[in-house]
Write an enzyme that holds these catalytic residues in place. Structure first.
Site, PDB file in Angstrom:
ATOM      1  N   ILE A 196       0.906  -1.213  -0.221  1.00  0.00           N
ATOM      2  CA  ILE A 196       0.186  -0.360  -0.035  1.00  0.00           C
ATOM      3  C   ILE A 196       1.167   1.200   0.098  1.00  0.00           C
ATOM      4  CG2 ILE A 196      -1.367   1.715   1.488  1.00  0.00           C
ATOM      5  CD1 ILE A 196      -3.045  -1.502   2.351  1.00  0.00           C
ATOM      6  N   ARG A 216      11.182  -1.328   9.341  1.00  0.00           N
ATOM      7  CA  ARG A 216      11.848  -1.989  10.055  1.00  0.00           C
ATOM      8  C   ARG A 216      13.192  -1.962   9.337  1.00  0.00           C
ATOM      9  NH1 ARG A 216       8.290  -6.841  12.865  1.00  0.00           N
ATOM     10  NH2 ARG A 216       7.085  -6.392  10.121  1.00  0.00           N
ATOM     11  N   ARG A 273      -4.356   2.233  11.328  1.00  0.00           N
ATOM     12  CA  ARG A 273      -5.079   1.756  12.465  1.00  0.00           C
ATOM     13  C   ARG A 273      -4.557   3.140  13.212  1.00  0.00           C
ATOM     14  NH1 ARG A 273      -6.804  -1.582   9.854  1.00  0.00           N
ATOM     15  NH2 ARG A 273      -7.565  -3.799  11.023  1.00  0.00           N
ATOM     16  N   GLU A 278     -13.143   4.149  17.408  1.00  0.00           N
ATOM     17  CA  GLU A 278     -13.601   4.025  16.583  1.00  0.00           C
ATOM     18  C   GLU A 278     -14.774   3.427  16.553  1.00  0.00           C
ATOM     19  OE1 GLU A 278     -12.434   2.105  12.393  1.00  0.00           O
ATOM     20  OE2 GLU A 278     -11.021   3.741  13.075  1.00  0.00           O
ATOM     21  N   HIS A 318     -13.274   5.091   7.676  1.00  0.00           N
ATOM     22  CA  HIS A 318     -13.319   3.838   7.596  1.00  0.00           C
ATOM     23  C   HIS A 318     -13.214   3.189   6.454  1.00  0.00           C
ATOM     24  CE1 HIS A 318     -11.036   0.205  10.241  1.00  0.00           C
ATOM     25  NE2 HIS A 318     -10.068   0.225   8.657  1.00  0.00           N
ATOM     26  N   ILE A 319     -13.302   3.676   5.390  1.00  0.00           N
ATOM     27  CA  ILE A 319     -13.802   3.308   4.202  1.00  0.00           C
ATOM     28  C   ILE A 319     -12.491   2.890   3.088  1.00  0.00           C
ATOM     29  CG2 ILE A 319     -16.311   4.786   4.057  1.00  0.00           C
ATOM     30  CD1 ILE A 319     -15.039   6.928   2.660  1.00  0.00           C
TER      31      ILE A 319
END
Length: 321
Positions: free
Chosen positions: A158, A178, A237, A266, A285-286
């Site tokens: 992403i 990381r 998140r 949320e 959250h779409i």
């Protein structure tokens, strides 16, 4: 003769997935609207050999103890912070998720939030809708994307898809993971330490999973390291950001704007103080909520379930870290 498997569905299932799954198993799911009664849920869990999750329940040792026949869990999302993977692994229950199929949908929304954080499109629409077009705009001049630096924390599939969209707007992209990606030169992005990213990026975008190491990754201390006037975009998140620290930073101007598809808590209550600020855009959250993407997520979830019931490797299986 009855079908050999019973699948417990924890939430509404896409029609394409329902039709495929219903041919292969005895499918139990709550179809009567409202919240499923706990007693019904527990009764079905006792019979379930597979669990189709939409991410709206906590799957932990307590739940697993109620499902002694369970052979596989498949969740119609990439994130799985609601699932105790260690507990599932200890019981020999594979867990599937849906990586890959939602990359472009999430990247599109992330780019939209990035653009809105710079140009305040949502606020401009509200200004026009209020009938105040000819009056002084409450937010003044906005800012360009071109020539600015986007810092992405979490350069997975992403993140790299978002980088391409930002580069199309003539942005420079730096990132922190990381581990450095071996293909970052090919992607046209530059690996930096987290502190360097915080100090130099004009826009910071979060695309990490939620785990103990990323909870409150952005807090009062790390926000203080950011360039003053930074714009923050969160599509990971909500709990990756300390909400109280973000509020204070938005009020002080340390963060000029925040555009988020995820929040903590949320759902975010309408009266939450974050929403009292003019320098915030929140969507519910779409990021993956397109017809094509949700269908693809549902079908991959079905494939994970059917493979697990047959004792085969899941097409997309979460590994214990």
């Amino acid at each position: 003769m009855s079908l050999p498997y019973i699948v417990m569905a924890s939430g509404k299932m896409r029609q394409c997935a329902y039709e495929k799954l219903n041919r292969e198993v005895q499918l139990l799911g709550w179809q009567q609207g409202g919240r499923m009664p706990k007693e019904q849920f527990d009764e079905w869990l006792a019979q379930a050999e597979a669990l189709y999750s939409t991410g709206n329940i906590r799957i932990d040792e307590k739940l697993l103890a109620k499902a002694p026949k369970l052979k596989v869990i498949a969740q119609a999302s990439v994130g799985y912070d609601n699932i105790d993977i260690a507990a599932c692994t200890a019981r020999g229950i594979p867990v599937g998720n849906t990586p890959g199929v939602l990359v472009n949908a999430v990247a599109d929304l992330a780019y939209g939030l990035l653009l809105d954080s710079a140009r305040q499109i949502v606020k401009a629409h509200a200004h026009v809708k209020s009938g105040a077009w000819g009056e002084r705009k409450p937010f003044g001049l906005t800012t360009d994307l071109a020539g600015k630096t986007l810092g992405i924390i979490g350069m997975g599939d992403i993140g790299s898809a978002i980088a391409k969209r930002a580069q199309a707007s003539s942005m420079q992209v730096i990132y922190h993971n990381r581990h450095q990606r071996p293909d970052d030169e090919q992607l046209g992005v530059r690996y930096v330490s987290q502190d360097e990213l915080l100090a130099t990026a004009d826009f910071i975008l979060l695309a990490v999973t939620l785990n103990p190491s990323t909870k409150h990754l952005l807090n009062a201390e790390t926000i203080a390291k950011m360039k003053k006037g930074v714009r923050l975009i969160n599509i990971s998140r909500g709990a990756v950001v300390d909400t109280e620290a973000l509020y204070e930073a938005l009020v002080s101007g340390q963060v000029a704007y925040a555009a988020m598809d995820v929040t903590d808590p949320e759902p975010l209550p309408g009266e939450h103080k974050l929403l009292s600020l003019d320098n915030v855009t929140v969507t519910p959250h779409i990021a993956s909520a397109t017809k094509e993407t949700r269908d693809a997520m549902a079908m991959l979830t079905v494939d994970n379930i059917l493979a697990g019931l047959q004792g085969q490797p899941l097409p997309a299986q979460v590994k214990l870290k």
